[in-house]
Design an enzyme around this catalytic site. Structure first.
Site, short mmCIF file in Angstrom:
data_model
loop_
_atom_site.label_atom_id
_atom_site.label_comp_id
_atom_site.label_asym_id
_atom_site.label_seq_id
_atom_site.Cartn_x
_atom_site.Cartn_y
_atom_site.Cartn_z
N HIS B 67 0.83 -1.21 0.00
CA HIS B 67 0.00 0.00 0.00
C HIS B 67 0.87 1.26 0.00
O HIS B 67 0.58 2.22 -0.70
CB HIS B 67 -0.90 0.03 1.24
CG HIS B 67 -1.86 -1.11 1.34
ND1 HIS B 67 -1.68 -2.16 2.22
CD2 HIS B 67 -3.00 -1.39 0.67
CE1 HIS B 67 -2.67 -3.02 2.08
NE2 HIS B 67 -3.49 -2.58 1.15
N LYS B 202 -0.65 -6.70 -7.99
CA LYS B 202 -0.86 -7.99 -7.37
C LYS B 202 -2.28 -8.52 -7.61
O LYS B 202 -2.48 -9.68 -7.92
CB LYS B 202 -0.61 -7.92 -5.86
CG LYS B 202 -1.03 -9.20 -5.16
CD LYS B 202 -0.44 -9.34 -3.80
CE LYS B 202 -1.10 -10.51 -3.12
NZ LYS B 202 -2.39 -10.15 -2.53
#
Lengths: 368, 368
Positions: B67, B202
């Site tokens: 993140h 991802k």
């Protein structure tokens, strides 16, 4: 009269100056026609920087006084009005009237030019009157850039679905309709990012679905619902009315009379479903019986699709109207094709052979 | 440390001055926490008027280096970064791990404060580095103001559906997942109206679905996809990794090794599905066989959910990779709970009893 530059068509000689400096009042009515997304986005960005407000009126063309009343209201509340004209394929079922839906581009543009002149005259006496700045008339490929849109209930695509609202009333007989409406409106709202969007009360379920969508998806536009525009005798204006012709037009008024009969019951203090809808049903049945007694060259036959008394938020049918909340009284009639026409008779566009589905509604307002 | 005013929580003493005048550089890192829609909209409007740009990073919290790498990239491209922390119920199926999904608010906020200090230091040497301005952490009711959201495939609600993309790969075993993701992203994008949105490579199918949604619905934000952040040995970072523990962590690396084995085939010039996926499959099978030969207190067992070689746009499985187009190589492994644990063993959050589903992917880039 018009020129096409980079997918932007300008009407009137002053139109190009509008983009160059949108704060200069134009001497006369003018608007531009945009056919792709980037060009209208560019205009929107300019207007945003100049602190101008945009009212958006989505249409499928075939403009009538009802659409114009939405635009007039938008002109009272915004500096700029965007009108879209796009016959949205995903809201037509595979068996529905996409191909026969009226397409009247030249007359639509003429009506909007005339309205802009009217707004311009109004603007001289009132500083607040907005103008139509942009017509957005995209291609289907611009609106549906991915795979071609599906009209099948289980078809593939990128859709907005609003359930269970979409399955009620109109959604019962038109299973893909509100999916298509919500989907195209989300696209149009994202493209035009309007301050306010305008819908007619006539498509009442559409107004409930759009309000739900705007709330649930946090769309940053205010939804304004404008009262149904009607003929002098009460028939709701509709793009499909051109198919009626004189005979079906006269008999079709029964849809409005039936709603008024039901409304009268509520206004007289009745709240039960039986009392309110009973009067509408018996009126619809007696007019139909009168017609059936006539000869095929004299009569117009219809089928009542539904008469509904529903909660204003959930559209669930109600047995008793809560006077604090009110209700939505709505109905759909299917006008059958004429069986026989008479020499010289005005049978409407399509010679009376096109079945016409009419819808109408009245709001039973909460009692004070 | 923090105070709550009208649903807005300020961190650090300089935070309140940010809203008062967002152009004044703050002396140190600071951001505000917004819990409702109108308050963050107000900030967004102010930033728009000051010509500042917003990069938006949607998260479900449990923040990790992956993140943070999205936020760092957003800081290079925007003046202001909005981070949302919202565990979105509609993307969890009824049998999935909504209740056990890690919720780590205090540590998330601490990481973001620390990152903002880092960005602030960077900003001193480079005028372009943006900062985290707002954390948006809404309630479920704020995000789903209508009826409570459904996690059933046929459940009611207001949804965005992107088919057939949503039904492929991950969507095969998680039928409501991408409907939930697309729905919450449309809401979040409408609320924050970002210039750019950031997603990690991802969740590759998520990136394809979101790109499709943004294109089809004409969302006015640029989609930026950032490379997967990995541990030193290659394991992709994931919020769910905290449940693995040492033993499953070591065996779980097989997911990455299998993808690398397949990628090696492509890099060596192979294009057929059998050649490329065969090497991944045999690696996954041989590691599993080794584990099965161990005792229950020594082994970690997994099940390969799928290994896919797919078209990068449609996610359709391909038999042969078109070298001009490349492909997406992706896989999901289900790590079973540990059968037996050992005294003092680090079995991860939940003591090794939580099954953990790992996903990973590599892009097979077009050959020059």
């Amino acid at each position: 009269m018009s020129r096409l530059v980079n997918g932007v068509k300008s009407f009137s000689t002053t139109a190009s100056s509008l983009l160059a400096d949108a704060t200069t009042p134009t001497a006369r009515s003018s608007f531009q026609v945009f056919r792709d997304v980037p060009s209208i986005r560019g205009l929107r960005r300019q207007l945003l920087q100049k602190d101008r407000t945009v009212g958006f009126v989505p249409t499928m063309g075939a403009l009538h006084e009802g659409h114009l009343s939405l635009i007039r209201q938008a002109a009272r509340e915004n500096t700029d009005i965007f009108v879209s004209i796009f016959v949205n394929p995903t809201q037509f079922g595979v068996t529905e009237d996409l191909s026969s839906y009226p397409r009247t581009w030249d007359s639509d543009v003429a009506k909007l030019e005339q309205l802009n002149e009217e707004l311009s005259r109004l603007g001289e006496s009132s500083a607040s009157a907005g103008r139509i700045t942009a017509i957005f008339a995209p291609t289907s490929k611009a609106m549906y850039p991915g795979s071609p849109p599906s009209s099948e209930v289980d078809g593939d695509g990128s859709f907005v679905t609003i359930t269970p609202l979409s399955g009620k009333l109109e959604g019962g007989s038109r299973p893909v309709f509100f999916r298509g409406v919500a989907t195209v409106c989300m696209k149009l709202f994202n493209i035009t990012t309007p301050d306010r969007v305008y819908f007619g009360q006539k498509d009442v379920q559409q107004t409930v679905v759009i309000k739900r969508m705007v709330e649930d998806f946090h769309v940053g536009s205010e939804v304004r619902i404008i009262e149904t525009a009607r003929e002098h005798d009460g028939l709701a204006l509709s793009s499909r009315n051109v198919y009626l012709g004189d005979r079906r037009r006269a008999v079709g008024l029964t849809i409005y009379k039936a709603l008024k009969a039901a409304e009268d019951q509520y206004l007289a203090g009745k709240t039960s479903r039986a009392d309110i809808l009973g009067s509408a049903q018996s009126l619809a049945e007696s007019v139909l019986a009168e017609q059936q007694a006539l000869s095929p060259s004299e009569r117009a036959i219809y089928e009542v699709d539904y008469i509904s008394l529903a909660d204003p938020d959930t559209l669930d049918e109600v047995d008793v109207v809560d006077p604090a909340k009110g209700a939505i009284l709505s109905t759909a009639f299917k006008m059958a094709p004429l069986e026989e026409s008479n020499p010289g008779e005005n049978c409407g566009l399509g010679d009376g052979k096109v079945p016409v589905r009419l819808i109408d509604n009245l709001i039973l307002h909460p009692r004070a």
